[in-house]
Design a protein around this motif. Sequence first.
Motif, PDB file in Angstrom:
ATOM      1  N   UNK A 183       0.770  -1.312  -0.012  1.00  0.00           N
ATOM      2  CA  UNK A 183      -0.164   0.102  -0.122  1.00  0.00           C
ATOM      3  C   UNK A 183       0.801   1.218  -0.117  1.00  0.00           C
ATOM      4  N   UNK A 184       2.032   1.280   0.397  1.00  0.00           N
ATOM      5  CA  UNK A 184       2.785   2.477   0.729  1.00  0.00           C
ATOM      6  C   UNK A 184       3.555   2.658  -0.666  1.00  0.00           C
ATOM      7  N   UNK A 185       3.472   1.869  -1.784  1.00  0.00           N
ATOM      8  CA  UNK A 185       3.822   2.094  -2.986  1.00  0.00           C
ATOM      9  C   UNK A 185       2.653   2.246  -3.968  1.00  0.00           C
ATOM     10  N   UNK A 186       1.439   2.577  -3.796  1.00  0.00           N
ATOM     11  CA  UNK A 186       0.349   2.796  -4.509  1.00  0.00           C
ATOM     12  C   UNK A 186      -0.434   3.827  -4.407  1.00  0.00           C
ATOM     13  N   UNK A 187      -0.947   4.511  -5.399  1.00  0.00           N
ATOM     14  CA  UNK A 187      -1.858   5.530  -5.423  1.00  0.00           C
ATOM     15  C   UNK A 187      -3.239   4.991  -5.865  1.00  0.00           C
ATOM     16  N   UNK A 188      -4.178   5.175  -5.238  1.00  0.00           N
ATOM     17  CA  UNK A 188      -5.540   4.701  -5.520  1.00  0.00           C
ATOM     18  C   UNK A 188      -6.490   5.959  -5.668  1.00  0.00           C
ATOM     19  N   UNK A 189      -6.908   6.060  -7.050  1.00  0.00           N
ATOM     20  CA  UNK A 189      -7.899   7.352  -7.208  1.00  0.00           C
ATOM     21  C   UNK A 189      -9.142   6.642  -7.762  1.00  0.00           C
ATOM     22  N   UNK A 190     -10.125   7.411  -7.215  1.00  0.00           N
ATOM     23  CA  UNK A 190     -11.496   7.092  -7.478  1.00  0.00           C
ATOM     24  C   UNK A 190     -12.529   8.113  -8.023  1.00  0.00           C
ATOM     25  N   UNK A 191     -13.009   8.021  -9.261  1.00  0.00           N
ATOM     26  CA  UNK A 191     -13.815   9.164  -9.861  1.00  0.00           C
ATOM     27  C   UNK A 191     -14.972   8.827 -10.312  1.00  0.00           C
ATOM     28  N   UNK A 192     -16.237   9.388 -10.036  1.00  0.00           N
ATOM     29  CA  UNK A 192     -17.686   9.122 -10.106  1.00  0.00           C
ATOM     30  C   UNK A 192     -18.530   9.737  -9.172  1.00  0.00           C
ATOM     31  N   UNK A 193     -19.724   9.446  -9.114  1.00  0.00           N
ATOM     32  CA  UNK A 193     -20.636  10.108  -8.155  1.00  0.00           C
ATOM     33  C   UNK A 193     -20.666   9.721  -6.848  1.00  0.00           C
ATOM     34  N   UNK A 194     -19.457   9.799  -6.370  1.00  0.00           N
ATOM     35  CA  UNK A 194     -19.176   9.129  -5.019  1.00  0.00           C
ATOM     36  C   UNK A 194     -18.993  10.162  -3.842  1.00  0.00           C
ATOM     37  N   UNK A 195     -19.323   9.894  -2.425  1.00  0.00           N
ATOM     38  CA  UNK A 195     -18.919  10.454  -1.337  1.00  0.00           C
ATOM     39  C   UNK A 195     -17.602  10.305  -0.707  1.00  0.00           C
ATOM     40  N   UNK A 196     -16.752  11.097  -0.514  1.00  0.00           N
ATOM     41  CA  UNK A 196     -15.527  11.084  -0.019  1.00  0.00           C
ATOM     42  C   UNK A 196     -15.632  10.237   1.457  1.00  0.00           C
ATOM     43  N   UNK A 197     -16.526  10.358   2.041  1.00  0.00           N
ATOM     44  CA  UNK A 197     -16.681   9.722   3.447  1.00  0.00           C
ATOM     45  C   UNK A 197     -16.964   8.231   3.036  1.00  0.00           C
TER      46      UNK A 197
END
Length: 412
Positions: A183-197
């Motif tokens: 996990x320390x070597x990864x960037x996870x990105x999420x794009x959509x009609x989502x709530x950050x919480x």
Amino acid sequence: MIKYEKFTLENGLKVLVHNDKSSSLVAVNLLYDVGARDEDSTRTGFAHLFEHLMFGGSRNIPDYDKIIQRIGGSNNAFTTNDITNYYLTFPLSNLETAFWLESDRMNQLEFSIRSLDVQRNVVMEEFKQRYLNQPYGDAMLLLRPLAYKKHPYLWATIGKEIKHIEDAKLQDVEDFFFKHYGPQNCVLSVVGNVDVNDIKRLAEKWFGDIPDRKGYVRNLKKEDMQSEERTMEVKKDVPADSLYMSFHMAKKGGDSYYSTDLISDILSRGASSRFNQELVKTQKIFGNIDAYISGSIDPGLFIISGTLLPGIKMEEAESAVWHELEKVSSELVQSRELQKLKNKIESTTVFEEIGGLNKAMNLAQFELLGDANGINTEFEKYNRVTAEDIKNAAKTVFRRENSSTLRYYSKK
């Protein structure tokens, strides 16, 4: 302006979230900070092999693709010399399923001789079809070690030689995974009609208990400044003679990077570009000719590749290319020509911001470079480039002693 929120889990996983109400689909992108440059010089091609192995099944999910299909999603991945990137799109209702799938792959792949044998054969066939058995397929395999002597960019993503993949052992594969896929070597990105919480809750639930795998410290050999012109000639069974030239240039985002990238557009972007107008249409020296940059995280290459028309001598073609390079190095580009290229870049940037997957990929890549907000400031860096900047960059890059030239002759 693309607005986003960012948080980091205790295990080092960086997460970026962009709320996009325009689409019913969600894009999830996982960028792992590992590419071909991180390989052992005696075991090359592993980053790309691992891209394939990640689809071979994990501890709880023997068939990753089948589940993606069941949730109405699609997925793929790619590897470069710098990164390995996995991405998927799916309906919003299946958001948690995607987190489960990706966390299980990160936590523990199902290492097996069978999976290794299957994916190794796939990669070996790709090596043969794309690089060994295709006309000019080995050009970059030859040009890279001509241009680089120390830095691991000297081999392509596919690897130095097919034997390195053929000889891969299961223990080698496990070692590579635990060295780079944490996990320390990864960037996870999420794009959509989502709530950050909601994303925070899911990220913590599915990725939070995966331990970090610190230990690998990147310490790559630095390339010495090239001080002499390098050339290589080969003769193979290809349709026509071709010319390949490379020049060392700045790393992505570095000083003169944007000026040099614009030079590649001046020379070969579109029908009105200089190479196309002068060397293809007017002088009829090349059937086609292209100029592009590698866009590498470490100092990269400006590359020119062109196929000569019948009856044209290699010396004539090479001289014609140098003449065009000398012009851009000695004359200021006209403001109209420069503005036209900037307009094209701006339109491309705007178009890329429409798709959720492009935004997810770009957010992750800019975050890896140090600042996800680069997605919003990238065009401005191009827009600030002046004609004088371009001239100075060309003078720096297009020097004989900074060039490596592959003359690829046809046996016919």
